[in-house]
Design an enzyme around this catalytic site. Structure first.
Site, PDB file in Angstrom:
ATOM      1  N   ALA A 126     -14.019 -11.927   4.568  1.00 52.54           N
ATOM      2  CA  ALA A 126     -13.937 -10.484   4.322  1.00 52.54           C
ATOM      3  C   ALA A 126     -13.563 -10.275   2.866  1.00 52.54           C
ATOM      4  O   ALA A 126     -12.964 -11.151   2.244  1.00 52.54           O
ATOM      5  CB  ALA A 126     -12.897  -9.844   5.229  1.00 52.54           C
ATOM      6  N   VAL A 145      -6.113 -12.425   5.664  1.00 46.37           N
ATOM      7  CA  VAL A 145      -7.002 -13.563   5.365  1.00 46.37           C
ATOM      8  C   VAL A 145      -6.202 -14.837   5.124  1.00 46.37           C
ATOM      9  O   VAL A 145      -5.046 -14.786   4.691  1.00 46.37           O
ATOM     10  CB  VAL A 145      -7.884 -13.271   4.114  1.00 46.37           C
ATOM     11  CG1 VAL A 145      -9.117 -12.507   4.487  1.00 46.37           C
ATOM     12  CG2 VAL A 145      -7.100 -12.565   3.030  1.00 46.37           C
ATOM     13  N   TRP A 183       0.843  -1.206   0.000  1.00 45.22           N
ATOM     14  CA  TRP A 183       0.000   0.000   0.000  1.00 45.22           C
ATOM     15  C   TRP A 183       0.880   1.258   0.000  1.00 45.22           C
ATOM     16  O   TRP A 183       1.724   1.424   0.871  1.00 45.22           O
ATOM     17  CB  TRP A 183      -0.920   0.006   1.230  1.00 45.22           C
ATOM     18  CG  TRP A 183      -1.980  -1.046   1.104  1.00 45.22           C
ATOM     19  CD1 TRP A 183      -3.204  -0.896   0.524  1.00 45.22           C
ATOM     20  CD2 TRP A 183      -1.906  -2.409   1.550  1.00 45.22           C
ATOM     21  NE1 TRP A 183      -3.892  -2.082   0.570  1.00 45.22           N
ATOM     22  CE2 TRP A 183      -3.123  -3.025   1.190  1.00 45.22           C
ATOM     23  CE3 TRP A 183      -0.930  -3.187   2.187  1.00 45.22           C
ATOM     24  CZ2 TRP A 183      -3.395  -4.365   1.455  1.00 45.22           C
ATOM     25  CZ3 TRP A 183      -1.207  -4.513   2.458  1.00 45.22           C
ATOM     26  CH2 TRP A 183      -2.422  -5.096   2.097  1.00 45.22           C
ATOM     27  N   ARG A 218      -4.178   6.590  -2.015  1.00 40.44           N
ATOM     28  CA  ARG A 218      -2.902   5.919  -2.277  1.00 40.44           C
ATOM     29  C   ARG A 218      -1.937   6.925  -2.897  1.00 40.44           C
ATOM     30  O   ARG A 218      -2.332   7.703  -3.773  1.00 40.44           O
ATOM     31  CB  ARG A 218      -3.077   4.756  -3.274  1.00 40.44           C
ATOM     32  CG  ARG A 218      -4.047   3.675  -2.838  1.00 40.44           C
ATOM     33  CD  ARG A 218      -3.374   2.498  -2.147  1.00 40.44           C
ATOM     34  NE  ARG A 218      -4.390   1.628  -1.560  1.00 40.44           N
ATOM     35  CZ  ARG A 218      -4.851   0.509  -2.125  1.00 40.44           C
ATOM     36  NH1 ARG A 218      -4.348   0.126  -3.291  1.00 40.44           N
ATOM     37  NH2 ARG A 218      -5.759  -0.208  -1.526  1.00 40.44           N
ATOM     38  N   GLN A 228     -13.837   2.359  -1.782  1.00 42.64           N
ATOM     39  CA  GLN A 228     -13.798   0.911  -1.581  1.00 42.64           C
ATOM     40  C   GLN A 228     -15.014   0.450  -0.795  1.00 42.64           C
ATOM     41  O   GLN A 228     -15.573   1.204   0.001  1.00 42.64           O
ATOM     42  CB  GLN A 228     -12.564   0.544  -0.750  1.00 42.64           C
ATOM     43  CG  GLN A 228     -11.395   0.074  -1.576  1.00 42.64           C
ATOM     44  CD  GLN A 228     -10.349  -0.638  -0.723  1.00 42.64           C
ATOM     45  OE1 GLN A 228     -10.469  -0.730   0.494  1.00 42.64           O
ATOM     46  NE2 GLN A 228      -9.333  -1.137  -1.381  1.00 42.64           N
ATOM     47  N   HIS A 276      -7.193   1.561   2.689  1.00 42.62           N
ATOM     48  CA  HIS A 276      -8.307   0.651   2.377  1.00 42.62           C
ATOM     49  C   HIS A 276      -9.340   0.785   3.507  1.00 42.62           C
ATOM     50  O   HIS A 276      -9.015   1.219   4.608  1.00 42.62           O
ATOM     51  CB  HIS A 276      -7.835  -0.805   2.242  1.00 42.62           C
ATOM     52  CG  HIS A 276      -6.965  -1.290   3.373  1.00 42.62           C
ATOM     53  ND1 HIS A 276      -6.296  -2.480   3.327  1.00 42.62           N
ATOM     54  CD2 HIS A 276      -6.654  -0.755   4.587  1.00 42.62           C
ATOM     55  CE1 HIS A 276      -5.625  -2.663   4.458  1.00 42.62           C
ATOM     56  NE2 HIS A 276      -5.820  -1.633   5.226  1.00 42.62           N
TER      57      HIS A 276
HETATM   58  N1  DAH Z   1      -7.813  -4.175   1.592  1.00 42.51           N
HETATM   59  C1  DAH Z   1      -7.430  -4.791   0.334  1.00 42.51           C
HETATM   60  C2  DAH Z   1      -6.872  -3.726  -0.610  1.00 42.51           C
HETATM   61  O1  DAH Z   1      -7.129  -2.582  -0.421  1.00 42.51           O
HETATM   62  C3  DAH Z   1      -8.611  -5.465  -0.280  1.00 42.51           C
HETATM   63  C4  DAH Z   1      -8.978  -6.681   0.483  1.00 42.51           C
HETATM   64  C5  DAH Z   1      -8.366  -7.863   0.203  1.00 42.51           C
HETATM   65  C6  DAH Z   1      -9.890  -6.598   1.523  1.00 42.51           C
HETATM   66  C7  DAH Z   1      -8.683  -9.015   0.914  1.00 42.51           C
HETATM   67  C8  DAH Z   1     -10.214  -7.720   2.264  1.00 42.51           C
HETATM   68  C9  DAH Z   1      -9.586  -8.926   1.919  1.00 42.51           C
HETATM   69  O2  DAH Z   1     -11.078  -7.723   3.268  1.00 42.51           O
HETATM   70  O3  DAH Z   1      -9.919 -10.047   2.633  1.00 42.51           O
HETATM   71  O4  DAH Z   1      -6.196  -4.052  -1.524  1.00 42.51           O
END
Ligand code: DAH
Length: 342
Positions: A310, A256, A159, A199, A213, A173
């Site tokens: 998630a 995850v 990120w 970002r 998002q 995010h």
């Molecule tokens: N937060 C991640 C992003 O911004 C996206 C994301 C990926 C959210 C996997 C989630 C997850 O909850 O399980 O790239």
């Protein structure tokens, strides 16, 4: 004295004649100045009274005041008459037909991103998800550490982050709300987090520094990956108003395990293969997975009893596919030619 009295009589009769010709307020004002003002004949006559004998002065003075009062009355009446005429003329020329159908007017409307955000929120709400909005500026703990990325964790590099001088983060995010949501109640927990993210990256047709998002979280007893795929498929079918195939491919996200990407049958070519899906028939749409035990533990949830999934997707990308929009920068451009199409 006789002469003066005659002059006064004459003055009033000629004034009467003059008044008849007057047809507007401006001319009446001019007339008032001419017949009663400091340079008027009446004033001149009144000035000459001083040369008369005392008893004559009384007589002429009385007459002069009478004439003056009469003149004032005449002018006042004329003014009333003119004003009345003006109003009745207005009613004739400036009336409005309230029965004519309106031309219609176009008030502003919500920005397409907001419209679609509300649309997507409604779909998830109908499925039983609660809506939680994120803080746009948050702390390191919520954006990273609580998501199984302690300080120095290499995954943080994925990120491109904006930091404030106080070392707060402009959220990268909306996963930044996961820890709070998990701590806020006991399972079943179902929530989505629609919100703005940031970002630190160069922009192009596919990338923006600011975008929206939708994070989603579902925790309960016995939740599996297939619940997640079913939930997301139901959402996409509603969002695109048709039945679409989805597929899950493994990928890595620290929060995850297992983690992956969900791809959607290309909505533009319906899976046949086109430029947008790079002739694969599939579009990678979102990151997702089963919530990592460390993330559950950090929020005080017993990971042996409960499981959850998630996901996180970028809203603009979904809108771009729905309306075949080619450049993500249009959303923040403020270009009315774009905005007015929605
Ligand atoms: N937060 C991640 C992003 O911004 C996206 C994301 C990926 C959210 C996997 C989630 C997850 O909850 O399980 O790239």
């Amino acid at each position: 004295m006789e002469k003066i009295l005659i002059k006064l009589e004459k003055h009033i009769t000629s004034a009467q004649e003059g008044l008849k010709k007057i047809d507007c307020e401006k001319k009446l004002d001019e007339f008032r100045v001419k017949s009663m003002g400091r340079k008027s004949q009446l004033t001149n006559i009144l000035r000459s009274i001083k040369d008369l004998k005392t008893e004559e002065k009384v007589l002429v003075g009385k007459k002069a005041n009478e004439i003056k009062g009469k003149l004032e009355n005449m002018i006042e009446n004329k003014m009333a008459e003119l004003q009345k005429k003006k109003v009745s003329k207005l009613a004739e020329t400036e009336w409005i037909d309230v029965t004519v159908p309106g031309k219609g007017h176009k008030p502003g409307h919500l920005h397409p991103t907001t419209q679609m955000m509300e649309y997507a929120e409604d779909i998830f709400q109908d499925m039983g998800f609660e809506i939680v909005y994120p803080n746009e500026i948050d702390d390191d703990y919520h954006n990273f550490t609580s998501l199984n990325m302690p300080e120095g964790h290499p995954a943080r590099d994925a990120w491109d982050t904006f930091w404030t001088e106080e070392e707060h983060v402009m959220i990268t995010h909306t996963s930044s709300m996961q820890n709070r949501i998990l701590k806020s109640g006991s399972p079943p927990i179902r929530a989505i987090v629609p919100g703005k993210c940031f970002r630190n990256e160069a922009t192009d047709a596919r990338h923006e520094h600011t975008f929206y998002q939708f994070e989603g979280v579902y925790v309960d007893k016995g939740i599996t990956l297939s619940d997640m795929i079913g939930t997301l498929q139901a959402f996409f079918n509603s969002f695109y108003e048709r039945d679409l195939k989805v597929k899950f491919t493994p990928d890595f996200f620290p929060f995850v395990e297992p983690g992956g990407m969900v791809s959607l049958e290309c909505v533009l070519c319906r899976g046949k293969g086109c430029r947008v899906c790079k002739y694969t028939g599939w579009l990678e749409i979102l990151g997702c997975g089963m919530i990592h035990p460390n993330v559950l533990k950090e929020a005080g949830i017993d990971h042996k009893t409960y499981t959850g999934f998630a996901w996180g997707f970028g809203l603009e990308r979904l809108i771009m596919l729905k309306y075949n929009i080619e450049d993500v920068r249009l959303f923040h451009s403020g270009d009315l030619r774009f905005v007015k199409q929605f």
